[in-house]
Design a protein around this motif. Sequence first.
Motif, PDB file in Angstrom:
ATOM      1  N   ARG A 111       1.422  92.068  33.321  1.00  0.00           N
ATOM      2  CA  ARG A 111       1.019  93.252  34.075  1.00  0.00           C
ATOM      3  C   ARG A 111       0.599  93.141  35.240  1.00  0.00           C
ATOM      4  O   ARG A 111       0.731  94.038  36.084  1.00  0.00           O
ATOM      5  CB  ARG A 111       0.168  94.027  33.026  1.00  0.00           C
ATOM      6  CG  ARG A 111       0.546  94.433  31.744  1.00  0.00           C
ATOM      7  CD  ARG A 111      -0.412  95.344  31.079  1.00  0.00           C
ATOM      8  NE  ARG A 111       0.304  96.011  30.007  1.00  0.00           N
ATOM      9  CZ  ARG A 111      -0.247  96.736  28.900  1.00  0.00           C
ATOM     10  NH1 ARG A 111      -1.634  96.988  29.096  1.00  0.00           N
ATOM     11  NH2 ARG A 111       0.368  97.313  28.067  1.00  0.00           N
ATOM     12  N   VAL A 112      -0.027  92.090  35.632  1.00  0.00           N
ATOM     13  CA  VAL A 112      -0.619  91.775  37.020  1.00  0.00           C
ATOM     14  C   VAL A 112       0.430  91.704  37.911  1.00  0.00           C
ATOM     15  O   VAL A 112       0.367  92.311  38.889  1.00  0.00           O
ATOM     16  CB  VAL A 112      -1.336  90.418  37.104  1.00  0.00           C
ATOM     17  CG1 VAL A 112      -1.681  89.963  38.405  1.00  0.00           C
ATOM     18  CG2 VAL A 112      -2.948  90.551  36.248  1.00  0.00           C
ATOM     19  N   ARG A 113       1.509  91.035  37.430  1.00  0.00           N
ATOM     20  CA  ARG A 113       2.910  90.795  38.322  1.00  0.00           C
ATOM     21  C   ARG A 113       3.506  92.259  38.469  1.00  0.00           C
ATOM     22  O   ARG A 113       3.781  92.428  39.599  1.00  0.00           O
ATOM     23  CB  ARG A 113       3.825  89.742  37.490  1.00  0.00           C
ATOM     24  CG  ARG A 113       4.955  89.545  38.638  1.00  0.00           C
ATOM     25  CD  ARG A 113       5.911  88.295  37.667  1.00  0.00           C
ATOM     26  NE  ARG A 113       6.884  88.016  38.644  1.00  0.00           N
ATOM     27  CZ  ARG A 113       8.072  88.855  38.698  1.00  0.00           C
ATOM     28  NH1 ARG A 113       8.207  90.011  38.270  1.00  0.00           N
ATOM     29  NH2 ARG A 113       8.960  88.361  39.492  1.00  0.00           N
ATOM     30  N   ALA A 114       3.617  93.037  37.283  1.00  0.00           N
ATOM     31  CA  ALA A 114       4.239  94.381  37.425  1.00  0.00           C
ATOM     32  C   ALA A 114       3.388  95.213  38.443  1.00  0.00           C
ATOM     33  O   ALA A 114       3.768  95.793  39.291  1.00  0.00           O
ATOM     34  CB  ALA A 114       4.442  94.832  36.112  1.00  0.00           C
ATOM     35  N   SER A 120       3.243  97.075  45.896  1.00  0.00           N
ATOM     36  CA  SER A 120       4.243  96.765  46.851  1.00  0.00           C
ATOM     37  C   SER A 120       4.962  97.877  47.487  1.00  0.00           C
ATOM     38  O   SER A 120       5.637  97.915  48.561  1.00  0.00           O
ATOM     39  CB  SER A 120       4.904  95.402  46.767  1.00  0.00           C
ATOM     40  OG  SER A 120       5.998  95.689  46.004  1.00  0.00           O
ATOM     41  N   ILE A 121       5.250  98.772  46.876  1.00  0.00           N
ATOM     42  CA  ILE A 121       6.226 100.102  46.933  1.00  0.00           C
ATOM     43  C   ILE A 121       5.395 101.110  48.010  1.00  0.00           C
ATOM     44  O   ILE A 121       4.438 101.355  47.446  1.00  0.00           O
ATOM     45  CB  ILE A 121       6.519 100.820  45.766  1.00  0.00           C
ATOM     46  CG1 ILE A 121       7.224  99.977  44.787  1.00  0.00           C
ATOM     47  CG2 ILE A 121       7.458 102.034  46.072  1.00  0.00           C
ATOM     48  CD1 ILE A 121       7.949 100.607  43.486  1.00  0.00           C
ATOM     49  N   PRO A 122       5.920 101.312  49.079  1.00  0.00           N
ATOM     50  CA  PRO A 122       5.050 102.243  49.985  1.00  0.00           C
ATOM     51  C   PRO A 122       4.686 103.536  49.331  1.00  0.00           C
ATOM     52  O   PRO A 122       5.717 104.161  48.831  1.00  0.00           O
ATOM     53  CB  PRO A 122       5.985 102.288  51.253  1.00  0.00           C
ATOM     54  CG  PRO A 122       6.918 101.131  51.330  1.00  0.00           C
ATOM     55  CD  PRO A 122       7.038 100.769  49.644  1.00  0.00           C
ATOM     56  N   ALA A 128      -1.808 104.968  40.736  1.00  0.00           N
ATOM     57  CA  ALA A 128      -0.516 104.950  40.231  1.00  0.00           C
ATOM     58  C   ALA A 128       0.363 104.087  39.196  1.00  0.00           C
ATOM     59  O   ALA A 128       1.023 104.496  38.434  1.00  0.00           O
ATOM     60  CB  ALA A 128       0.351 105.728  41.482  1.00  0.00           C
ATOM     61  N   ALA A 129       0.196 102.704  39.826  1.00  0.00           N
ATOM     62  CA  ALA A 129       0.716 101.812  39.360  1.00  0.00           C
ATOM     63  C   ALA A 129      -0.023 101.534  37.781  1.00  0.00           C
ATOM     64  O   ALA A 129       1.010 101.171  36.983  1.00  0.00           O
ATOM     65  CB  ALA A 129       0.319 100.634  39.935  1.00  0.00           C
TER      66      ALA A 129
END
Length: 171
Positions: A111-114, A120-122, A128-129
């Motif tokens: 989940r940390v990686r996700a 990283s999405i502008p 929201a993540a």
Amino acid sequence: MVEPLQARRFAQASGTQAKTDAVDARTLAAMGAALDLEPDMPADKNQHVLKQLQVALMALVKERIRLLNRMKTQNPALLKRQCKARLDQIKHQLAEVEEASLVLLRKSPKRVRAMDILCSIPGLGQVAAVAILVECPEIGTLGRKQAASLAYLAPTTRQSGQWSGRVKPVP
């Protein structure tokens, strides 16, 4: 996951008419063995807590919106002061719930990686993540092809009936 209708049809095809928990369990086990189905990974132990935190966060956001709308129409200074105090309290509670959610999410390496990828999405922040990972926990476990298919980015065939991808020339 197995579609209920598919499981029922399998039971009927194998001659099972009774519908009890014990019979259902045996039928589903036989179906899994016959179709070589792979079991889903069990949900993360923190998933239920994360979901509760997400529900609390949404309730706080709705409360904040309601209070902001109410402040626009209130005239007495007392009521405006009370609304402002409640807004400050909600702001503090929102920060606590967001922090608790992040702490729980950081306990799972996938989940940390996700989360890092989503952040990283502008225009997509941590809140929201977290919401995405709580509502769609499989996001952190999908492979590239599965994620592309889920987002409708993977190529799919559109062949239907006689159509095979080529347009016939007009005579």
